[in-house]
Enzyme design. Structure first.
Site: not given
Ligand code: TIU
Length: 230
Positions: A34, A139, A172
């Site tokens: 990310d 995701k 995350c």
């Protein structure tokens, strides 16, 4: 011509906590979590929520150096992005309303609709932009295994180890490391390549991974990985 491959080209012991990580190069992917504009860039969603993006931006250069070396060694790189379909059909209502923000996922933001696939803010920062051959996992959750084909890709390629980097350490990255650990992957986390908006969560997020004999994985510094990539 005879080609000699020494075992040190294939495996390497990396200094780490709680004990050395035995890297098997062909079985290990670099998984970058990310590193998206909305989380890292000034004026993105992260900063709009009142977060200090400089805490994340310090990870860009170490990630870039590691990515360059990993690519040069011919090893697998996989990127992830957190985000949702433009019609929000994969956005749980609970996630949409969490935080009671004035602006939430799907609303117009400074770099397009917030955390929506295809929007500028959702994309990966230019410094770490994926090459065409590198899988990008989109995701909808915090963990990279939930509702994605990451596990299938890793299995199909015979990958059993992950070097996990990216943001944020306690959200995350930690969720992904825990999901990976339960699926049987060995995870190594270079501490300078993961970042949190909150220094105390950075520290504790890493401690939680390596505690109890490496309950979720190993923690190292990117310099220790660079040293064995040659
Ligand atoms: N990628 C990731 O960690 N998503 C988050 O929402 N992180 C926060 O710390 N909020």
């Amino acid at each position: 011509m005879e080609i000699t491959v020494s075992s040190s080209d294939l495996t390497a012991s990396i200094e780490a906590e709680p004990y050395p990580f035995e890297l098997v190069k062909r079985k290990c992917a670099l998984l970058i979590i990310d590193m998206q504009r909305d989380f890292l860039e000034p004026d993105g969603f992260g900063e709009m929520l009142g977060n200090d993006v400089s805490q994340l931006r310090r990870t860009i250069e170490p990630n870039r150096l590691l990515l360059d070396a990993w690519r040069a060694a011919g090893l697998t790189v996989i990127h992830t992005r957190e985000g949702h379909r433009p019609d929000l059909s994969d956005l749980p209502p609970a996630k949409k309303v969490r935080g009671r923000g004035v602006k939430t996922i799907g609303d117009p933001g400074p770099m397009g609709r917030i955390l929506i696939r295809g929007e500028a803010g959702h994309d990966i920062i230019p410094e770490l932009y994926p090459l065409p051959a590198e899988p990008v996992i989109d995701k909808p959750g915090k963990g990279a295994f939930f509702a994605t084909d990451l596990h299938a890709i890793l299995q199909n390629r015979g990958l059993t180890q992950l070097v996990v980097t990216g943001v944020t350490t306690e959200v995350c990255v930690n969720t992904t490391v825990r999901e990976a650990n339960d699926r049987g992957y060995d995870c190594l986390i270079p501490e300078d390549c993961v970042g949190s908006y909150f220094p105390e969560f950075q520290e504790m997020g890493l401690k939680m991974i390596k505690a109890q004999g490496g309950i979720f994985g190993w923690v190292t510094h990117s310099s220790k990985i660079l040293a064995v990539l040659g």
